[in-house]
Design a protein around this motif. Structure first.
Motif, PDB file in Angstrom:
ATOM      1  N   GLY A 241      16.386 -16.850  -4.728  1.00  0.00           N
ATOM      2  CA  GLY A 241      16.053 -15.417  -4.675  1.00  0.00           C
ATOM      3  C   GLY A 241      17.286 -14.591  -4.360  1.00  0.00           C
ATOM      4  N   SER A 242      17.230 -13.311  -4.655  1.00  0.00           N
ATOM      5  CA  SER A 242      18.402 -12.457  -4.413  1.00  0.00           C
ATOM      6  C   SER A 242      18.247 -11.589  -3.166  1.00  0.00           C
ATOM      7  N   GLY A 243      17.000 -11.376  -2.724  1.00  0.00           N
ATOM      8  CA  GLY A 243      16.771 -10.497  -1.556  1.00  0.00           C
ATOM      9  C   GLY A 243      16.880 -11.243  -0.248  1.00  0.00           C
ATOM     10  N   THR A 244      16.893 -10.494   0.858  1.00  0.00           N
ATOM     11  CA  THR A 244      16.935 -11.140   2.180  1.00  0.00           C
ATOM     12  C   THR A 244      15.586 -11.803   2.450  1.00  0.00           C
ATOM     13  N   GLU A 246      14.559 -14.417   1.068  1.00  0.00           N
ATOM     14  CA  GLU A 246      14.173 -15.265  -0.058  1.00  0.00           C
ATOM     15  C   GLU A 246      14.974 -16.564  -0.021  1.00  0.00           C
ATOM     16  N   THR A 248      17.538 -19.382  -0.434  1.00  0.00           N
ATOM     17  CA  THR A 248      18.983 -19.403  -0.696  1.00  0.00           C
ATOM     18  C   THR A 248      19.321 -20.609  -1.566  1.00  0.00           C
ATOM     19  N   LYS A 302       7.920 -16.123   9.329  1.00  0.00           N
ATOM     20  CA  LYS A 302       8.874 -16.999   8.623  1.00  0.00           C
ATOM     21  C   LYS A 302       8.673 -18.473   8.956  1.00  0.00           C
TER      22      LYS A 302
END
Length: 310
Positions: A241-244, A246, A248, A302
């Protein structure tokens, strides 16, 4: 944290935290998990005959490399050795470990300390008179890992049979993961493309064409384009993912590693299960530490972002 301790008591971990009377900290849980893994590994190792004994020794060499690098980096930052040694992974401890801090360049490190350790065989490409600054330490780590992975791969191929069949994809992936990470980490540094290519382990699926393409990559998108040529790595990169918050790239690599290690248990009479057991156990430890951190920092949302194993 007390609830976590109670839940762990109902699993194979049992009473491994029974002697901890004070408030539980993350570092205590992490240390105890590593100590339990070390005890189990030593049980295997102490009952092993050749060539399994050598195979199990090979598993410890990667932790030895990490420990040496950790001690050198810590010393570079003027951290006392007594503070650094407890942070080393117990699977990679060796007698001369604490003396690592006295070396000022790789040749000195080898001649004074590492010449009598199992890492000596992997050190031939690292010998130089360059001072140990952060860049040279990282280059040394990657050269050591390159020699280590190539030697381990050769050893497994020599064993042949199911051991070679199971370990081949696992070590190929490990070599390729290092190549991808070296490339991404080298962007924006002084490392030339030729020097970068010399750090890639030559025993993965990417060897030789993929490694040559990686050596010439200039940004993350170009690395992703190289991965697209290989179905399993394409899937790994697409899952990022590219967002925080998401997934890695590191998480995606861990997930793929777990899948490969799980496959080792589908066959019998081979050494790969010992490697897979240690790696899966290590991932399980990371998961427990992640859950413990989420509990202590009250990040309940999380808590399920760990990497499932089975």
């Amino acid at each position: 944290m007390t609830d976590l301790k109670l839940h762990l008591q109902t699993t194979d971990y049992g009473n491994f935290l029974a002697n901890e009377t004070g408030p539980l900290t993350i570092s205590t849980i992490d240390d105890k998990l590593k100590a339990k893994l070390l005890t189990e590994f030593h049980y295997f190792r102490n009952h092993a005959f050749e060539p399994l004994a050598t195979f199990l020794n090979f598993i410890t060499y990667s932790y030895m490399i990490d420990n040496v690098i950790l001690l050198i980096t810590g010393t570079l930052h003027q951290r006392p050795i007594a503070e650094l040694v407890p942070k080393c992974h117990p699977l990679g401890s060796f007698e001369q470990m604490e003396a690592v801090s006295i070396a000022s360049n790789p040749t000195e490190l080898f001649n004074a300390i590492l010449v009598d350790t199992p890492l000596a065989a992997f050190f031939q490409d690292c010998l130089s008179e360059n001072d140990l600054d952060e860049m040279n330490i990282e280059i040394m780590r990657n050269k050591l890992y390159k020699s280590y992975l190539e030697a381990f791969y050769k050893f497994c191929e020599k064993q042949g049979g199911t051991t070679a069949e199971i370990m081949r994809p696992i070590l190929e992936f490990e070599a390729d993961r290092r190549a991808f990470i070296i490339t991404i980490n080298s962007f924006g540094t002084e490392l030339s493309k030729d020097d970068r290519e010399k750090l890639y382990p030559a025993c993965g699926k990417l060897y030789p064409e993929g490694l040559h393409l990686l050596a010439n990559a200039d940004d993350y998108e170009q690395v992703k384009c190289v991965a697209d040529y290989y179905a399993e790595y394409k899937a790994v990169f697409e899952g990022v993912g590219s967002g925080t918050g998401e997934k890695t790239l590191e998480d995606a690599f861990f997930e793929h590693e777990v899948k490969l290690n799980m496959l080792a248990f589908n066959n019998q009479f081979h050494f790969g299960v010992f490697y897979a057991y240690v790696k899966l156990k290590e991932q399980e430890c990371r998961n427990i530490v992640w859950i413990a951190e989420c509990i202590s920092q009250r990040h309940r949302t999380k808590i399920n972002n760990y990497i499932p194993i089975f």
